[in-house]
Design an enzyme around this catalytic site. Structure first.
Site, PDB file in Angstrom:
ATOM      1  N   GLY A  40       0.836  -1.193   0.000  1.00 56.59           N
ATOM      2  CA  GLY A  40       0.000   0.000   0.000  1.00 56.59           C
ATOM      3  C   GLY A  40       0.870   1.241   0.000  1.00 56.59           C
ATOM      4  N   GLN A 222       6.836  -3.405   0.230  1.00 63.13           N
ATOM      5  CA  GLN A 222       7.256  -3.975   1.518  1.00 63.13           C
ATOM      6  C   GLN A 222       8.629  -3.387   1.914  1.00 63.13           C
ATOM      7  OE1 GLN A 222       6.118  -6.653  -0.884  1.00 63.13           O
ATOM      8  NE2 GLN A 222       4.107  -6.105  -0.162  1.00 63.13           N
TER       9      GLN A 222
END
Length: 424
Positions: A40, A222
Site C-alpha cells: 500500500g 514492503q
C-alpha cells in the site's frame, strides 16, 4: 544518475510513496519490481489521497511511464480497479506497461492462502490473504500463468481451465469450497482481453530507455526486513524487496544501479506477527500510533509502534548498499518531551553489534537507547534544514553518525511538499 532504487529499510509503511513521488519528478520511467497488491503506497496531493497497491506511485506525473515489471504478481481485478480510479480522477494510465513475464494471481491462490493461514492456528504469519505467497509458489513450481499468456486468448482460457480444475481438487481435499471453473474462465478471459494492450516486453523496453538517456526509478514494495531471504523469517513476504531484488525483478543489471535510497521512519512500525526489539506497550507507543495514524493502507490493521532502531538500519545499509536515507514522519515526534533511538542491542548481558539471524535470539534482545531531548514544536512548516530546531537537527545527526550514510530528505508532514532537503 540514470537508475535509482527506492527500498524500505524497516518492515514497510515507511513512506516510500512520498519519496518516490518526489523522485519521480526527475525520472521518465517508474518501475514496480516485486510484490503484489499486498503493498500500500499512499501519496497526498493538494489534500487528495491516492492509495496505490500495484501501479507505481509515479503515475501522478504526466511525463512518467509507469511499469509493472516481471518480479510483480498481478491481481487483475485490483489492477483494473486502480486504473479506473486514477482515470476517473484525471490521471491517464494509457502509457502503463505490464511485463509479459509478470505472473497473475487467481482465486485459487487466495483460497490456498486462506486455508494455509487457518491451519496455522495461533502461529499465523499475518498474511494479507490476497494470494501473494501461493502465486509466487506457483511461479517457483513452474505452473504459473503469466501476463504474456493473455496475448493468445484461446490458450489463456485453456491454461485457466486446466489450472483451476487441478487446484479445485487440492482445495476440496483441504476442506475448502470448490471454485466455479466456468465462471472463472469467463471472467478472467474478459480481463485478459482488457490487459492485452498494456502487456510489453519490459526488459528490452527499460534497457533501450537507458541507452537513450532516460532516467529510471525502481520502486520496491514492503521492505528489507520482510525480504524472503533477509527478513525476520518466517514473518516475511514472498519476494525480495531488497536492492538485489530490484535487479531480478526488473531485468536491469547490478552495474546499472547508481543510487539506492533507503526509507526509514523517525520511529519503527510493524504490521502482523514477528519479533520487534523496540516495540512499545506504553503511552509513548499509543501516541506514536495515534498521531502517526498507523493503520495499514491495504489491511486497515493497527501497526505496532516503537522507537527508531538503528541496528536494523545499519543492517539495511549493508544488505542494500544504500547510498542515502530519506527520514520520514519526523513531525510525529513533535509532542514528545524526550525521544529515544536504539543504537545497540544487549543479549544475555553481552553487547550485540550485528543484527541477529535467529528469531529466538531476537525475542530475547534488549535495546540499548540513546535518549535525546524533544523539540516540543511543530516541524510542519520547515522547508529548509536551517528552519529545524536544534533538537531535531541533533536527532538527524545521531542517525547519520550511527548508520554511516547521509540523510538527504526529511519528511515533516503528509502532503506531497511537506519535506526538506538535509545537508549534514
Amino acid at each position: 544518475m540514470p537508475v535509482t532504487v527506492v527500498v524500505g529499510a524497516q518492515w514497510g509503511d515507511e513512506g516510500k510513496a512520498k519519496v518516490i513521488d518526489l523522485l519521480s519528478k526527475e525520472h521518465t520511467y517508474v518501475v514496480r519490481y516485486q510484490g503484489g497488491h499486498n503493498a500500500g503506497h499512499t501519496v497526498v496531493v493538494d489534500g487528495e489521497k491516492y492509495a496505490l497497491q500495484l501501479i507505481p506511485s509515479g503515475i501522478l506525473y504526466e511525463h512518467v511511464i509507469p511499469v509493472i515489471a516481471n518480479g510483480v504478481v498481478v491481481d487483475l481485478p485490483t489492477l483494473f480497479s486502480e486504473i479506473d480510479m486514477l482515470e476517473a480522477r484525471g490521471n491517464s494510465c494509457a502509457d502503463l506497461k505490464v511485463s509479459s513475464r509478470a505472473h497473475l494471481i487467481f482465486p485459487w491462490h487466495q483460497a490456498h492462502d486462506a486455508i494455509a493461514e487457518a491451519m496455522r492456528g495461533d502461529d499465523k504469519i499475518g498474511t494479507t490473504l490476497k494470494g501473494i505467497g501461493p502465486a509466487y509458489a506457483d511461479k517457483a513450481r513452474r505452473v504459473g500463468i503469466r501476463a504474456g499468456d493473455v496475448v493468445d486468448p484461446e490458450r489463456f482460457a485453456t491454461l485457466i481451465r486446466e489450472r483451476a480444475t487441478a487446484e479445485n481438487k487440492l482445495i476440496a481435499e483441504a476442506g475448502g469450497d470448490e471454485l466455479d471453473v466456468d465462471d472463472m474462465v469467463a471472467r478472467y478471459s474478459e480481463m485478459g482481453a482488457r490487459l492485452k494492450p498494456y502487456v510489453a516486453e519490459t526488459i528490452s523496453l527499460l534497457h533501450n530507455a537507458l541507452a537513450g538517456g532516460a532516467h529510471v526509478l525502481l520502486e520496491g514494495a514492503q521492505a528489507t526486513f520482510l525480504d524472503l531471504d533477509h527478513g525476520t523469517y518466517p514473518y516475511v513476504t514472498s519476494s525480495n524487496p531488497t536492492a538485489g531484488g530490484a535487479c531480478v525483478g526488473s531485468g536491469l543489471g547490478p552495474r546499472d544501479l547508481d543510487r539506492i535510497v533507503g526509507i526509514t521512519k523517525a520511529y519503527t512500525t510493524r504490521v502482523g506477527a514477528g519479533p520487534f526489539v523496540t516495540e512499545l506497550f506504553d503511552d509513548d507507543g499509543e501516541t506514536l500510533g495515534r498521531v502517526g495514524k498507523e493503520f495499514g493502507t491495504v489491511t486497515g490493521r493497527a501497526r505496532r509502534c516503537g522507537w527508531l532502531d538503528l541496528v536494523m538500519i545499519r543492517h539495511a545499509v549493508r544488505l542494500n548498499s544504500l547510498t542515502e536515507l530519506s527520514l520520514t514522519k519526523l513531525d510525529i515526534l513533535d509532542g514528545f518531551d524526550t525521544v529515544k533511538i536504539c543504537t545497540g542491542y544487549s543479549y544475555r548481558g553481552e553487547t550485540v553489534t550485528d543484527y541477529p539471524d535467529r528469531y529466538d535470539v531476537l525475542e530475547e534482545i534488549e535495546p540499548i537507547y540513546e535518549e535525546l531531548p524533544g523539540w516540543k514544536t511543530s516541524l510542519s512548516a520547515a522547508r529548509a534544514a536551517g528552519e529545524l530546531p536544534a533538537e531535531a537537527k541533533a536527532f538527524i545527526e545521531v542517525v547519520e553518525r550511527e548508520v554511516g550514510i547521509p540523510v538527504r530528505v526529511v519528511g515533516v508532514g503528509a502532503e506531497r511538499d511537506d519535506y526538506l532537503m538535509w545537508e549534514s
